[in-house]
Enzyme design. Structure first.
Site, short mmCIF file in Angstrom:
data_model
loop_
_atom_site.label_atom_id
_atom_site.label_comp_id
_atom_site.label_asym_id
_atom_site.label_seq_id
_atom_site.Cartn_x
_atom_site.Cartn_y
_atom_site.Cartn_z
N HIS A 155 0.84 -1.20 0.00
CA HIS A 155 0.00 0.00 0.00
C HIS A 155 0.87 1.25 0.00
CE1 HIS A 155 -3.32 -2.66 1.06
NE2 HIS A 155 -4.06 -1.70 0.53
N ARG A 445 -4.83 -10.63 -5.32
CA ARG A 445 -6.09 -9.91 -5.08
C ARG A 445 -6.59 -9.32 -6.39
NH1 ARG A 445 -7.81 -4.62 -1.52
NH2 ARG A 445 -6.07 -3.68 -2.62
N GLU A 555 -16.05 -5.06 2.31
CA GLU A 555 -15.44 -3.79 2.67
C GLU A 555 -16.34 -2.55 2.59
OE1 GLU A 555 -12.01 -3.03 0.17
OE2 GLU A 555 -12.82 -4.28 -1.41
N ASP A 592 -12.15 0.98 3.63
CA ASP A 592 -13.26 1.34 2.77
C ASP A 592 -14.57 1.42 3.54
OD1 ASP A 592 -12.72 1.69 -0.28
OD2 ASP A 592 -11.28 0.25 0.47
N ARG A 630 -6.21 -4.09 7.75
CA ARG A 630 -6.06 -2.83 8.49
C ARG A 630 -4.96 -1.99 7.88
NH1 ARG A 630 -7.60 -2.36 13.79
NH2 ARG A 630 -8.51 -4.18 14.77
N ARG A 761 -9.86 6.15 -3.78
CA ARG A 761 -9.41 5.07 -2.89
C ARG A 761 -9.30 5.63 -1.47
NH1 ARG A 761 -6.72 0.38 -6.21
NH2 ARG A 761 -7.36 -0.77 -4.40
#
Ligand code: PGA
Length: 967
Positions: A155, A445, A555, A592, A630, A761
């Site tokens: 991320h 993913r 989410e 999210d 998380r 996002r």
């Protein structure tokens, strides 16, 4: 993790704060002396700005603030870059002082010089037996059955370049040494010199990353934590647990017990990232295996020096003789080959009289071959990795390596050499059990709609209609029929759009990878049972065997609420139940959901969904694993590890925790050996306690009130964020949201598609508000919800919940800490500088809501706080106030500079070149402004734009450091 340090300090005595202040001033002095040396005039200005900022932070007066703004506004463009850079460096150095402070406290606790809340495994073991009355055996059994799986993701929230992280790591290490070692005067001078050298090297490095990293770069940087820290610390930690167990009269951990497993999303997470392709995923798998093989190679080679003994068990003898005999038949060739390989030693075949060396030498050869094959795979993208390893007889199955090591271990034990067995050989066995031959399992993913597109292409090609337009029941029937039938669905010549082709290529590529390199297949934005079954079917069609477990990621608020129903549909199907073999994993997304519903409503939905999912799984006799997605910051579900785990609903962890470790948190948890040890310790102790001493179930009255708070806060949050027409415009104008994409801190684009808040996002959403200091996503809605409840007489219930329900305590504590970091004055400055006048009333409203939330949180967390006249920053974490006081003077100038650069850039772009006269001729300034290799020649920017752009990027990084978090 932003709050790790402050909560540590809550238990700490004042003496550690003194250390913190001293370290802060030491590093500031070092930095200033370097600055004075390179830029004497600028250093004087930085000094003035620091003093002005400090004056304002203390007085909070408008006039002091205006003085600061005026002084900063008068800086020349190139000065702004260097001033921003100075404050950013000082903040990073300040962070190091907090980290060192935290290790000092950890050490004091370990040495018994300070009381500790139960936050290490040793204390947990003792507490569970002495206080909770469990037998040592019960605790031992639970520990032996628990696993924590940490999944490192790519991320984009680590704002610091690796080049700077490495230099800061040196400063941290040397500063820690200054405190912890008795030193001669000479040694002290040398240590200070080392600090100075690292600070100077950092200051002279361009802190802006000038090009986007590739997913392979992300994996390489993730792997560096394994090779430099995690791989070494894991066996040390297991050893410490052994010692604690033995002190309680219990056996060591079993030989094959790994308390931890590691996973990764680097190069596997393709959700909204077109740069992650089938080929990328294959590459990162090979890179990780190479890292594992290289590391084992070094371990095995050094064990060859250690294990020189000749006594051994008959089984060991037999194996060594077999290998030695085979080698001696072609001794010359073997020696020649080993010479070419330039091994450290032992080139000639080793005689069977040194049996351990014989076996290890054989393993070393095989590791070398494995490495060669993996190199080939990197060069030849069409080679099947699994096939190539199999064909070359390279290491592919972990047992091939574990078996001889275990034989050696047993042999040493049988000859009375237990101490030797339990030394480095045991470490290696544990490393092997933890990291396997793949170092970590890579999760894949992909977003659910991408699988729907593939299914649609298939059904359309086969003339069955359009899958995308079918309702859920029709999709389910089709998928289940196909799964139970045998017809192949994807004929070779099928028409495919490029997007469909990429998804299909990924599945096909997975079928050629070693299965231990792969973890779960995560479906983001999973909504229905058919989303899961589609992936099961696509794996079968593509020959992925064994198939990856398919994990829906729930989410949004709606998807979380529907998750129990979705799982009931799946688990009530006999075929599916038989297929999953007794275990199911579900992932829940913290960021999210927060962006969708506000923090409080999301937290409660996550809590309730977990409870319900556990109940559904129990009804069908399935073991449920919850995977927690998380982020690092509170807005994305972050918080101190122990607190986060202990506040989960009871019965949801059950000895198995799987959780993401994202972006900047990787450095914070694994950047250094002592920190890594502590991270492993915290996870182990929290998971053990969650299993054996779960929090009490919340009372019905608490639940009812929580449901009401969630509904009210969600209504308020959504009415502002999604139903106030001018809100989006205010957000875009008052924050750096649209400029964040230029940060180059991750391989993925900053948004999935163009659109409003819905399509943004979660990371840039939180990141932008954090920079602007309103921190809106963390608190919006909570003030009104609490106000309503208090007005209706629920204050005692709220205070009871806060005092006795870990979930509620931690939720409010985290919000409270963020509120203490929020700064309405600075946020208003952004508005005044950047937002058109007609939107100002909305800003005023938001700041009123912030004040209301601060006021009502205080009422709950500290009954009489307001009556005592406390300000928001004097909330229930006393040392947080001091810590904020220390860092605020560094952050405020960055906020001012950021707002000014945004204004300069936006105005320049709006008006074209008009109005800006800035054409520096000093070669040093020209150099400073032309550090971006992509903006030279044709693409050259106006020097003013270069200056403002760099200043902006540096302030973003600096404020992220100041808030100790980013997105
Ligand atoms: P995602 O994660 O956008 O990758 O789903 C969001 C986050 O972790 O904040």
């Amino acid at each position: 993790m932003s709050f790790r340090i402050s909560t540590e300090l809550r238990a700490g005595p004042g003496q550690f704060l003194t250390g913190l202040r001293d370290d802060d001033s030491l590093l500031r002095q070092v930095f200033f002396s370097i600055l004075r040396h390179h830029h004497p005039n600028l250093a004087a200005k930085v000094d003035v700005i620091y003093a002005l900022s400090q004056a304002w932070c203390t007085s909070q007066s408008d006039s002091d603030f205006e003085l600061l703004v005026k002084y900063v506004s008068d800086l020349k463009p190139e000065e702004r870059i260097l001033v921003a850079s100075s404050f950013s460096h000082m903040l990073n150095l300040h962070n190091l002082t907090e980290e060192v402070n935290s290790s000092q406290i950890g050490r004091a606790v370990r040495l018994g010089e300070m009381d500790s809340p139960t936050r290490d495994t040793n204390h947990s073991l003792l507490k569970l037996t002495a206080v909770n009355g469990l037998t040592p055996q019960q605790v031992y059994d639970s520990l032996c059955n628990q696993t924590v799986e940490l999944v490192l993701t790519a991320h984009p929230t680590q704002a610091l370049r690796a080049s700077l992280l490495k230099k800061y790591a040196i400063v941290r290490r040397e500063l820690d040494t200054l405190h912890s070692k008795r030193m001669s005067e000479y040694e002290k001078i040398e240590t200070l010199e080392a600090i100075r050298a690292a600070v100077q090297a950092a200051w002279r490095t361009d802190e802006i990353r000038r090009s986007k990293p590739t997913p392979q770069d992300e994996m390489r940087s993730g792997l560096s934590y394994f090779s430099t820290v995690i791989f070494d610390v894991v066996p040390v930690f297991h050893r410490r647990v052994d010692t604690a167990l033995e002190k309680m009269g219990l056996p060591r951990l079993p030989l094959d017990k790994a308390l931890f497993k590691f996973g990764s999303w680097m190069g596997g997470d393709r959700d909204g990232n077109p740069n992650v392709t089938a080929e990328t995923t294959r590459d990162v798998v090979v890179l990780a295996r190479l890292e594992a093989v290289n590391t084992y190679f070094r371990q095995v080679e050094s064990l060859m020096f250690d294990l020189s003994m000749w006594r051994c068990s008959p089984e060991m003898k037999e194996l060594a003789e077999r290998i030695a005999a085979a080698e001696s038949r072609e001794a010359a060739r073997v020696a020649e080959e080993r010479k070419k390989r330039n091994y450290a030693d032992f080139w000639a075949p080793i005689p069977a009289t040194e049996p351990f060396r014989v076996v290890l030498s054989h393993m070393r050869d095989r590791l070398y071959n494995t490495r060669q094959v993996l190199h080939q795979c990197l060069v030849h993208p069409n080679m099947s990795v699994r096939g190539a390893l199999e064909e070359a007889g390279a290491y592919l199955d972990i047992e091939d390596m574990a078996r001889p090591l275990k034989l050696m271990y047993d042999s040493l034990m049988s000859t009375g050499d237990a101490s030797v067995a339990n030394s480095r050989l045991l470490d290696l066995l544990r490393q092997l059990r933890t990291f396997g031959l793949s170092m970590m399992g890579l999760d894949i993913r992909q977003e659910s709609s991408r699988h729907t597109e593939v299914m649609d292409a298939i059904t359309t090609y086969l003339g069955l209609g359009s899958y995308a337009s079918w309702d859920e029941q029709t999709r389910l029937k089709f998928l289940l029929d196909e799964l139970q039938g045998k017809r192949p669905l994807m004929p070779p010549g099928m028409d495919m759009s490029p997007d469909v082709k990429e998804v299909v290529a990924t599945f096909r590529m997975l079928s050629g990878l070693p299965s231990d390199s792969l973890g779960a297949y995560i479906i983001s934005m999973a909504k229905t049972a058919s989303d899961v079954l589609a992936v099961v079917l696509l794996q079968r069609e593509s020959g992925v065997r064994p198939a990856l477990r398919v994990v829906p990621l729930f989410e949004t608020l709606e998807d979380l609420n529907n998750a129990p129903g979705t799982m009931t549909t799946l688990l009530s199907n006999d075929w599916y139940r038989a297929h999953i073999n007794g275990m199911h994993e579900c992932m829940i997304g913290y960021s999210d959901s927060g962006k969708d519903a506000g923090r409080l409503a999301a937290a409660w939905a996550l809590y309730e969904t977990q409870e319900k999912l556990v109940a559904v799984a129990a009804e069908y006799g399935i073991r449920l694993v919850l995977f927690h997605g998380r982020g690092g910051t509170v807005g994305r579900g972050g918080g101190p590890t122990h607190m986060a785990i202990r506040s989960q609903p009871s019965g949801t962890i059950n000895g198995h925790l799987r959780v993401t470790v994202q972006g900047e948190i990787i450095e914070q948890q694994f950047g250094e050996k002592e920190v890594c040890f502590r991270t492993l310790d915290l996870y182990t102790s929290a998971v053990l306690e969650a299993a054996l001493d779960p929090p009490p179930a919340p009372r019905q009255e608490w639940r009812d009130l929580m449901t009401r708070l969630a509904t009210d806060s969600c209504d308020m949050y959504r009415s502002v964020v999604y139903r106030t027409p001018e809100f989006y415009e205010y957000f875009m104008q008052s924050t750096a949201a649209s400029e964040l994409g230029r940060l180059n801190i991750g391989s993925r684009p900053s948004s999935r598609k163009q659109g409003g808040i819905e399509t943004l996002r979660a990371i840039p959403w939180i990141f932008a508000w954090t920079q602007q200091r309103l921190h809106l996503p963390v608190w919006l809605g909570i003030g009104e919800a609490l106000e309503g409840a208090i007005a209706q007489g629920y204050q005692p219930v709220l205070q009871d919940m806060y005092a006795n329900w870990p979930f509620f305590t931690s939720t409010l504590d985290l919000v409270e800490m963020v509120l203490a970091k929020a700064d309405a004055r600075l946020s208003a400055f952004y508005e005044r500088t950047l937002v058109e006048g007609s939107l100002a009333p909305l800003g005023e409203k938001l700041r009123r809501l912030l004040a209301k939330t601060q006021q009502h949180i205080l009422i709950v967390v500290r009954k009489n706080a307001l009556l005592e006249g406390n300000t928001p920053s004097q909330m229930s974490t006393p040392n947080l106030d001091e810590k904020i006081r220390l860092r605020s003077p560094y952050v405020a100038p960055l906020n001012v500079l950021q707002a000014l650069s945004l204004k300069g850039l936006r105005k320049f772009r709006e008006l074209g070149h008009g109005g800006v006269e800035y054409n520096p001729s000093d070669p040093e300034i020209i150099d400073l402004l032309s550090r971006d290799p992509h903006k030279k020649g044709e693409g050259a920017q106006h020097p003013f734009v270069s200056a403002m752009d760099d200043c902006l990027m540096i302030t973003i990084k600096g404020i992220a450091a100041g808030m100790q978090n980013t997105g």
